[in-house]
Design a protein around this motif. Sequence first.
Motif, PDB file in Angstrom:
ATOM      1  N   LEU A 168     -10.123  11.214  11.794  1.00 19.31           N
ATOM      2  CA  LEU A 168      -8.738  11.401  12.238  1.00 19.31           C
ATOM      3  C   LEU A 168      -7.830  11.846  11.102  1.00 19.31           C
ATOM      4  CD1 LEU A 168      -8.387   8.152  14.406  1.00 19.31           C
ATOM      5  CD2 LEU A 168      -9.152  10.416  15.139  1.00 19.31           C
ATOM      6  N   GLY A 169      -8.357  11.902   9.893  1.00 24.73           N
ATOM      7  CA  GLY A 169      -7.562  12.252   8.720  1.00 24.73           C
ATOM      8  C   GLY A 169      -6.934  11.041   8.100  1.00 24.73           C
ATOM      9  N   ALA A 170      -6.333  10.209   8.902  1.00 26.50           N
ATOM     10  CA  ALA A 170      -5.717   8.953   8.456  1.00 26.50           C
ATOM     11  C   ALA A 170      -5.385   8.161   9.704  1.00 26.50           C
ATOM     12  CB  ALA A 170      -4.471   9.221   7.619  1.00 26.50           C
ATOM     13  N   GLU A 171      -4.756   7.051   9.524  1.00 25.99           N
ATOM     14  CA  GLU A 171      -4.355   6.202  10.648  1.00 25.99           C
ATOM     15  C   GLU A 171      -3.003   5.592  10.359  1.00 25.99           C
ATOM     16  OE1 GLU A 171      -6.251   1.941   9.326  1.00 25.99           O
ATOM     17  OE2 GLU A 171      -7.611   3.417  10.200  1.00 25.99           O
ATOM     18  N   VAL A 172      -2.256   5.291  11.398  1.00 27.31           N
ATOM     19  CA  VAL A 172      -1.028   4.522  11.215  1.00 27.31           C
ATOM     20  C   VAL A 172      -1.330   3.029  11.284  1.00 27.31           C
ATOM     21  CG1 VAL A 172       0.543   6.291  12.058  1.00 27.31           C
ATOM     22  CG2 VAL A 172      -0.480   4.678  13.662  1.00 27.31           C
ATOM     23  N   GLY A 173      -2.523   2.692  11.707  1.00 26.55           N
ATOM     24  CA  GLY A 173      -2.939   1.298  11.805  1.00 26.55           C
ATOM     25  C   GLY A 173      -4.100   1.194  12.776  1.00 26.55           C
ATOM     26  N   HIS A 224      -1.683   1.623  25.629  1.00 29.98           N
ATOM     27  CA  HIS A 224      -1.560   2.788  24.763  1.00 29.98           C
ATOM     28  C   HIS A 224      -2.791   2.889  23.860  1.00 29.98           C
ATOM     29  CE1 HIS A 224       0.582   6.187  23.262  1.00 29.98           C
ATOM     30  NE2 HIS A 224       0.597   5.744  22.036  1.00 29.98           N
ATOM     31  N   ALA A 225      -2.632   3.174  22.585  1.00 29.88           N
ATOM     32  CA  ALA A 225      -3.768   3.442  21.703  1.00 29.88           C
ATOM     33  C   ALA A 225      -4.510   2.157  21.346  1.00 29.88           C
ATOM     34  CB  ALA A 225      -3.280   4.128  20.439  1.00 29.88           C
ATOM     35  N   ARG A 226      -5.817   2.296  21.042  1.00 25.70           N
ATOM     36  CA  ARG A 226      -6.638   1.155  20.650  1.00 25.70           C
ATOM     37  C   ARG A 226      -7.593   1.590  19.550  1.00 25.70           C
ATOM     38  NH1 ARG A 226     -10.709  -2.509  24.349  1.00 25.70           N
ATOM     39  NH2 ARG A 226     -10.324  -4.483  23.298  1.00 25.70           N
ATOM     40  N   GLY A 227      -7.822   0.699  18.568  1.00 27.58           N
ATOM     41  CA  GLY A 227      -8.655   1.054  17.426  1.00 27.58           C
ATOM     42  C   GLY A 227      -7.843   1.830  16.405  1.00 27.58           C
ATOM     43  N   PRO A 228      -8.501   2.570  15.478  1.00 28.51           N
ATOM     44  CA  PRO A 228      -7.748   3.386  14.513  1.00 28.51           C
ATOM     45  C   PRO A 228      -6.875   4.395  15.240  1.00 28.51           C
ATOM     46  CG  PRO A 228     -10.051   3.187  13.849  1.00 28.51           C
ATOM     47  CD  PRO A 228      -9.952   2.615  15.236  1.00 28.51           C
ATOM     48  N   VAL A 229      -5.611   4.423  14.904  1.00 28.28           N
ATOM     49  CA  VAL A 229      -4.641   5.251  15.634  1.00 28.28           C
ATOM     50  C   VAL A 229      -4.291   6.468  14.794  1.00 28.28           C
ATOM     51  CG1 VAL A 229      -2.373   5.334  16.722  1.00 28.28           C
ATOM     52  CG2 VAL A 229      -3.724   3.221  16.795  1.00 28.28           C
ATOM     53  N   GLY A 230      -4.664   7.641  15.276  1.00 23.00           N
ATOM     54  CA  GLY A 230      -4.319   8.893  14.623  1.00 23.00           C
ATOM     55  C   GLY A 230      -3.255   9.634  15.406  1.00 23.00           C
ATOM     56  N   ILE A 231      -3.330  10.978  15.400  1.00 17.14           N
ATOM     57  CA  ILE A 231      -2.295  11.791  16.049  1.00 17.14           C
ATOM     58  C   ILE A 231      -2.201  11.472  17.535  1.00 17.14           C
ATOM     59  CG2 ILE A 231      -1.575  14.146  16.587  1.00 17.14           C
ATOM     60  CD1 ILE A 231      -3.011  15.067  14.070  1.00 17.14           C
ATOM     61  N   GLU A 232      -3.349  11.367  18.203  1.00 19.39           N
ATOM     62  CA  GLU A 232      -3.352  11.155  19.654  1.00 19.39           C
ATOM     63  C   GLU A 232      -2.599   9.883  20.033  1.00 19.39           C
ATOM     64  OE1 GLU A 232      -4.616  13.112  22.015  1.00 19.39           O
ATOM     65  OE2 GLU A 232      -5.329  14.635  20.599  1.00 19.39           O
ATOM     66  N   ARG A 285       0.816  -1.205   0.000  1.00 19.60           N
ATOM     67  CA  ARG A 285       0.000   0.000   0.000  1.00 19.60           C
ATOM     68  C   ARG A 285       0.856   1.264   0.000  1.00 19.60           C
ATOM     69  NH1 ARG A 285      -4.591  -0.192   4.465  1.00 19.60           N
ATOM     70  NH2 ARG A 285      -4.735   1.924   3.641  1.00 19.60           N
ATOM     71  N   PRO A 286       1.187   1.813  -1.173  1.00 20.61           N
ATOM     72  CA  PRO A 286       1.986   3.051  -1.193  1.00 20.61           C
ATOM     73  C   PRO A 286       1.245   4.247  -0.625  1.00 20.61           C
ATOM     74  CG  PRO A 286       1.261   2.448  -3.410  1.00 20.61           C
ATOM     75  CD  PRO A 286       0.915   1.294  -2.526  1.00 20.61           C
ATOM     76  N   ASP A 287      -0.109   4.225  -0.632  1.00 19.95           N
ATOM     77  CA  ASP A 287      -0.853   5.346  -0.061  1.00 19.95           C
ATOM     78  C   ASP A 287      -0.635   5.455   1.447  1.00 19.95           C
ATOM     79  OD1 ASP A 287      -2.183   2.894   0.069  1.00 19.95           O
ATOM     80  OD2 ASP A 287      -4.134   3.836   0.362  1.00 19.95           O
ATOM     81  N   CYS A 288      -0.118   4.386   2.036  1.00 20.71           N
ATOM     82  CA  CYS A 288       0.209   4.409   3.466  1.00 20.71           C
ATOM     83  C   CYS A 288       1.321   5.403   3.758  1.00 20.71           C
ATOM     84  CB  CYS A 288       0.617   2.994   3.899  1.00 20.71           C
ATOM     85  SG  CYS A 288       1.188   2.859   5.594  1.00 20.71           S
ATOM     86  N   LEU A 289       2.239   5.599   2.811  1.00 20.26           N
ATOM     87  CA  LEU A 289       3.426   6.425   3.072  1.00 20.26           C
ATOM     88  C   LEU A 289       3.065   7.879   3.368  1.00 20.26           C
ATOM     89  CD1 LEU A 289       6.827   6.099   1.280  1.00 20.26           C
ATOM     90  CD2 LEU A 289       5.913   8.345   1.834  1.00 20.26           C
ATOM     91  N   PRO A 290       2.293   8.574   2.518  1.00 21.95           N
ATOM     92  CA  PRO A 290       1.955   9.958   2.871  1.00 21.95           C
ATOM     93  C   PRO A 290       1.033  10.055   4.079  1.00 21.95           C
ATOM     94  CG  PRO A 290       0.843   9.303   0.841  1.00 21.95           C
ATOM     95  CD  PRO A 290       1.825   8.234   1.158  1.00 21.95           C
ATOM     96  N   GLN A 291       0.142   9.073   4.285  1.00 19.37           N
ATOM     97  CA  GLN A 291      -0.734   9.099   5.454  1.00 19.37           C
ATOM     98  C   GLN A 291       0.079   9.048   6.744  1.00 19.37           C
ATOM     99  OE1 GLN A 291      -3.185   5.657   4.727  1.00 19.37           O
ATOM    100  NE2 GLN A 291      -4.897   6.893   3.990  1.00 19.37           N
ATOM    101  N   VAL A 292       0.961   8.056   6.839  1.00 16.56           N
ATOM    102  CA  VAL A 292       1.768   7.886   8.048  1.00 16.56           C
ATOM    103  C   VAL A 292       2.726   9.056   8.224  1.00 16.56           C
ATOM    104  CG1 VAL A 292       3.502   6.425   9.143  1.00 16.56           C
ATOM    105  CG2 VAL A 292       1.545   5.385   8.006  1.00 16.56           C
ATOM    106  N   SER A 293       3.289   9.533   7.120  1.00 13.96           N
ATOM    107  CA  SER A 293       4.208  10.675   7.204  1.00 13.96           C
ATOM    108  C   SER A 293       3.506  11.890   7.778  1.00 13.96           C
ATOM    109  CB  SER A 293       4.775  10.996   5.812  1.00 13.96           C
ATOM    110  OG  SER A 293       5.532   9.915   5.305  1.00 13.96           O
ATOM    111  N   ALA A 294       2.267  12.156   7.315  1.00 18.68           N
ATOM    112  CA  ALA A 294       1.525  13.314   7.807  1.00 18.68           C
ATOM    113  C   ALA A 294       1.228  13.184   9.298  1.00 18.68           C
ATOM    114  CB  ALA A 294       0.229  13.470   7.015  1.00 18.68           C
TER     115      ALA A 294
END
Length: 802
Positions: free
Chosen positions: A742-747, A754-762, A490-499
């Motif tokens: 959240l705009g996007a997620e890292v996973g 720590h985080a649970r579910g879709p993980v955004g900035i928080e 998934r190359p679209d992951c790269l700009p999402q995670v970078s942001a």
Amino acid sequence: MSCQAALSPLVRCPGWCSVLSPHAVAAISRFYLPHHTQSLRNESIRCWSNIPFITMPLSRAHGKSFAHRSELKHAKRIVVKLGSAVVTRGDECGLALGRLASIVEQVSVLQNQGREMMIVTSGAVAFGKQRLRHEILLSQSVRQALHSGQSQLKDMAIPVLEARACAAAGQSGLMALYEAMFTQYSICAAQILVTNLDFHDEQKRRNLNGTLHELLRMNIVPIINTNDAVVPPPEPNSDLQGVNVISVKDNDSLAARLAVEMKTDLLIVLSDVEGLFDSPPGSDDAKLIDIFYPGDQQSVTFGTKSRVGMGGMEAKVKAALWALQGGTSVVIANGTHPKISGHVITDIVEGKKVGTFFSEVKPAGPTVEQQGEMSRAGGRTLAALQPEQRAEIIYRLADLLTDQREEILLANKKDLEEAENKGRLALPLLKRLSLSTSKLNSLAIGLRQIAASSHDSVGRIIRRTRIAKDLELEQVTVPIGVLLVIFESRPDCLPQVSALAIASGNGLLLKGGKEAVYSNQILHHLTQEALSIHGVKDAVQLVNTREEVEDLCRLDKLIDLIIPRGSSQLVRNIQKAAKGIPVMGHSEGICHVYVDTDASVEKVTRIIRDSKCEYPAACNALETLLIHRDLLRTPLFDQIIDMLRVEQVKIHAGPKFASYLTFSPSEVKSLRTEYGDLECCIEVVDSVQEAVEHIHKYGSSHTDVIITENEKTAEFFLQHVDSACVFWNASTRFSDGYRFGLGAEVGISTSRIHARGPVGIEGLLTTKWLLRGDNHVVSDFSEHGSMKYLHESLPLPHRNTS
């Protein structure tokens, strides 16, 4: 060392000794015993304990060393050099039997894979010292021993033992020990003792070379040592027939000389340190050098040599560089560490990141260690920027995704063509790999959402407490540090995670799959272009070296959190490989939809279709459909089945569901299955309580749904299902960072820490405590002190939500 196992086929033929040279016969004859198990190696098939097995085909033209660690798995002829610190105990008297047994086992494993193994060993002096000390103590008169007293007996003076005498006494015992150990693996070993003179006499060199070649041809492991009983003083290096000859001063130089003479592919030098450091290993700033190149000696400060042995690290490096020049790859590693010595040799041959690898090929870019340090430094600078500046970087990246759309799609087309030509990706993975104008537009929208929500992330005060008069405590949000995100297809992951990393002020290492190499390269280039507007280009690094994922997971001093994005198998592998680094991810996406008796007919098929068929490869897709028993043989149930058939979904029956049917679909092999395709399991439950119990037993705590019009039943489900995401009358596919706003997620995390579910900035932030005082000391708060704790909660500053 039961060499008879290798020779027995020849024994049955008259005149078998004529097959070997007299030198080879002399080397092995003292260990020959008849009537042992047959063990014969042909080119690709060998029998071990009468069980034939196939060995890996290994062949390689000698003359040039391997350029990369990953190529070491192709090494056929290998020399393992065991330093004195590896072979001997801490008291320098006697052998480290546990380590030796482990080394013999690893060498045997590689030998039985079809490789040609040789050992250069130390230890004769230490073993002989142990034996001679024992003999001297026994030779003391009983009267003298009794008169001295037990306490003084331990401190009885032992004369200084001459090294040559120790070697003479210990050599036979050392070889007998090797013999006993190798016998356990039906492998024969042969002893060869050499001195420096053996390499200067041309005839002796030819004899040695011929003996070693014949032993290897007979599947025998040569064990070579300097003949310390008669060894002369080392001679200076000299030129012999135009070839620069390394003087055999110690076993390091012996191993290097032997490796080049025998045209070996790999020399493994085991010592009592992890490898080569840029400064003495005991110093505070010492860093292990992963890859060492000729000419780098000036950047290394050598310390003292080990407690035993003749050669220090400087001698090892000189010997290694000499062997490298002769076409043999070299790795220097630790053979004494109890946690790694049991697999250090096999790990090296498998290409794992162990010790220091000597290479003549210097990569064009930085090493992954350097990238990690650059990312950490860049991340700290990024975190220090104003929130508006970080948002500006993300807005710029969003613009570049649309402005450079043609270049991105061209690179992606190249990836897709290569993947299709090689046929290495299944259709769902090809879909993940593909980029489109609409995908890029959606990415840009998501990035702008992240930028808009990032103004109050880093440095946000979440707690204020007045500890005492003029002593105030704050808890504020800060970045985690350096993130390693590993993603597949998934190359679209790269700009999402970078942001998300930029918004949260984290440094970022990205490791993408080779199937998306061109797409990842251009997207990373655009990310760094956006970062450059505020001088933090290094904060986001794309790992382009030939690093294996398992090796990246060991960089605990450089990486603070690993986030895998891909298949459940990838996540499990990374969780297993991570060495001291937290991993945030989900093991599997086994998502359930429960259809209650009060479900709306109009809603059921829409939600199930979207959950299963809209994107079956996603981790938030439906995998198990739970049906209330009262719905069987109703029009609603028939509609569900008809819709799944129209969508070409393959149905597997759960055990209870299969029991209700005369002719049922194939019964499911496991109720814990993530299909990732147009397949799903249907199972029957008797109540919402049973549905909850089923989800807890077979689910993965990812996303689970109830379809019902009964609010009381729905609330019971929402409160009792212990998953990261629990929905009522909504598709499982809503479990997504973009859809959550959240705009996007890292996973999507299914962990409970720590985080649970879709993980955004928080989810990419942690906290630190700031205490502001005025000459405060703890003693002032003692029983007789002048101050008292107040612990008053203070109001938080207004939060910027613009």
